[in-house]
Design an enzyme around this catalytic site. Structure first.
Site, mmCIF file in Angstrom:
data_model
loop_
_atom_site.group_PDB
_atom_site.id
_atom_site.type_symbol
_atom_site.label_atom_id
_atom_site.label_comp_id
_atom_site.label_asym_id
_atom_site.label_seq_id
_atom_site.Cartn_x
_atom_site.Cartn_y
_atom_site.Cartn_z
ATOM 1 N N ASN A 13 -48.378 76.545 63.860
ATOM 2 C CA ASN A 13 -48.019 77.749 64.614
ATOM 3 C C ASN A 13 -48.075 77.347 66.086
ATOM 4 O O ASN A 13 -49.159 77.170 66.639
ATOM 5 C CB ASN A 13 -49.017 78.882 64.321
ATOM 6 C CG ASN A 13 -48.822 80.072 65.257
ATOM 7 O OD1 ASN A 13 -47.812 80.165 65.951
ATOM 8 N ND2 ASN A 13 -49.791 80.974 65.275
ATOM 9 N N LYS A 15 -47.295 79.048 68.660
ATOM 10 C CA LYS A 15 -47.588 80.143 69.610
ATOM 11 C C LYS A 15 -46.576 80.070 70.764
ATOM 12 O O LYS A 15 -45.433 79.723 70.529
ATOM 13 C CB LYS A 15 -49.045 80.069 70.066
ATOM 14 C CG LYS A 15 -49.996 79.953 68.863
ATOM 15 C CD LYS A 15 -51.427 80.155 69.177
ATOM 16 C CE LYS A 15 -52.241 80.090 67.893
ATOM 17 N NZ LYS A 15 -53.640 80.374 68.056
ATOM 18 N N HIS A 99 -50.363 88.019 62.961
ATOM 19 C CA HIS A 99 -51.332 87.104 63.582
ATOM 20 C C HIS A 99 -52.287 87.919 64.454
ATOM 21 O O HIS A 99 -51.885 88.902 65.067
ATOM 22 C CB HIS A 99 -50.589 86.055 64.417
ATOM 23 C CG HIS A 99 -51.504 84.947 64.846
ATOM 24 N ND1 HIS A 99 -52.356 85.071 65.912
ATOM 25 C CD2 HIS A 99 -51.710 83.711 64.327
ATOM 26 C CE1 HIS A 99 -53.058 83.949 66.034
ATOM 27 N NE2 HIS A 99 -52.684 83.106 65.082
ATOM 28 N N GLU A 101 -53.407 87.453 67.283
ATOM 29 C CA GLU A 101 -52.967 87.591 68.685
ATOM 30 C C GLU A 101 -51.951 88.716 68.817
ATOM 31 O O GLU A 101 -51.915 89.420 69.817
ATOM 32 C CB GLU A 101 -52.397 86.255 69.186
ATOM 33 C CG GLU A 101 -53.518 85.247 69.429
ATOM 34 C CD GLU A 101 -53.131 83.808 69.190
ATOM 35 O OE1 GLU A 101 -51.927 83.496 69.163
ATOM 36 O OE2 GLU A 101 -54.053 82.974 69.012
ATOM 37 N N GLU A 171 -57.620 83.717 58.895
ATOM 38 C CA GLU A 171 -57.904 83.179 60.223
ATOM 39 C C GLU A 171 -58.996 84.004 60.897
ATOM 40 O O GLU A 171 -58.716 85.040 61.510
ATOM 41 C CB GLU A 171 -56.640 83.236 61.090
ATOM 42 C CG GLU A 171 -55.489 82.421 60.557
ATOM 43 C CD GLU A 171 -54.585 81.935 61.682
ATOM 44 O OE1 GLU A 171 -54.310 80.733 61.713
ATOM 45 O OE2 GLU A 171 -54.184 82.736 62.533
ATOM 46 N N GLY A 177 -58.662 78.798 68.379
ATOM 47 C CA GLY A 177 -58.583 78.250 69.730
ATOM 48 C C GLY A 177 -59.930 78.033 70.389
ATOM 49 O O GLY A 177 -60.018 77.817 71.592
ATOM 50 N N SER A 217 -58.955 76.421 64.441
ATOM 51 C CA SER A 217 -59.472 75.117 64.887
ATOM 52 C C SER A 217 -59.442 74.056 63.782
ATOM 53 O O SER A 217 -60.317 73.187 63.723
ATOM 54 C CB SER A 217 -60.879 75.248 65.473
ATOM 55 O OG SER A 217 -60.872 76.134 66.582
ATOM 56 N N GLY A 239 -53.421 74.618 67.904
ATOM 57 C CA GLY A 239 -53.486 73.524 68.883
ATOM 58 C C GLY A 239 -53.084 72.161 68.335
ATOM 59 O O GLY A 239 -52.269 71.447 68.945
#
Ligand code: 13P
Length: 257
Positions: A13, A15, A99, A101, A171, A177, A217, A239
């Site tokens: 992903n 982002k 998600h 976010e 998640e 993150g 992570s 990431g």
């Protein structure tokens, strides 16, 4: 993971990262690293603007392209939005829905998540449905209640034959993150609970065929341990998915199980 009953899916992903030119460069580097034998499904979910470049670059490879969101209406006066049809027309195969976010910054709710799941399935897209608790919710001891609510509302009205197309990504918000990964046991406990929730809704045969990912992570150092658990069938990676060698290292980790 359990390869006998369900697919292992490693999905990136991105982002809000990478331009179309950077997408092309990533794809060339990543394709060169792909192993000859197929160990698991590999998906790269990219920003809308990068979708055409990603589809072009991954054509004729076994990497599927996903989007990070969609809007649930078919078409109309919804300035700035992108429909399921638009994605399907570009050969997008997966779409991330709900998600944390998007729930946190863009007002996504369990109701809109459910509408988006139906919109995605309606055009044959595979939704990757994200669920997860905040640190406060974990500490209050309501994790499982919240997860049950999120899973049940996301799947409300979804027919049994369509649930097979859905991927659930657990998640925990506190692990996204932050470099703070859930332990294998913590992740496995919730992923097993998600499967039990699906079993309660659709029965054991369907539940054992649904891919349930962990995200938060995940990296080349912790992926093999996380993926060694029976109910963790893959990863949704932020990431570490921005670097071809790191995402590939996680694909390799999936093969160790
Ligand atoms: P990180 O891997 O950067 O923690 O992000 C996880 C995530 O949100 C994937 O959707």
């Amino acid at each position: 993971m359990n390869r006998r009953y369900r697919k292992t899916i490693i999905a990136g992903n991105w982002k809000m990262n990478k331009t179309p030119s950077e997408t092309k460069a990533f794809a060339e580097e990543f394709k060169a690293l792909l192993p000859k034998t197929k160990w698991c499904d590999v998906v790269v979910c990219v920003p809308f603007i990068d979708v055409p470049a990603a589809v072009r670059a991954f054509k004729d490879s076994r990497v599927a392209v996903g989007a990070e969101n969609l809007y649930f209406e078919k078409s109309g006066a919804f300035t700035g939005e992108v429909s399921a049809d638009m994605l399907a027309d570009l050969d997008v195969r997966y779409v991330i829905i709900g998600h944390s976010e998007r729930r946190q910054y863009f007002g996504e709710t369990d109701i809109t998540v459910n509408k988006k799941v139906h919109a995605a399935l309606g055009v044959g897209l595979n939704p990757i449905i994200c669920v997860g608790e905040s640190l406060e919710q974990r500490e209050m001891g309501v994790t499982m209640d919240l997860i049950a609510l999120q899973v049940k509302s996301a799947l409300a009205g979804v027919a049994p034959e369509q649930v097979r197309k859905c991927v659930i990504a657990y998640e925990p918000i506190w692990a996204i993150g932050t470099g703070k990964t859930a332990t294998g046991e913590q992740a496995a406990e919730v992923c097993s609970f998600i499967r039990a929730t699906i079993r309660g809704l659709y029965g054991a045969r369907i539940a054992r065929g649904v891919t349930i990912q962990y995200g938060g992570s995940m990296n080349p150092g912790n992926a093999a341990e996380l993926l060694s658990h029976e109910d963790i069938d893959g990863g949704l990676i932020g990431g570490a998915a921005l670097k071809p060698d790191q995402l590939m290292a996680i694909v390799h980790a999936a093969n160790q199980n």
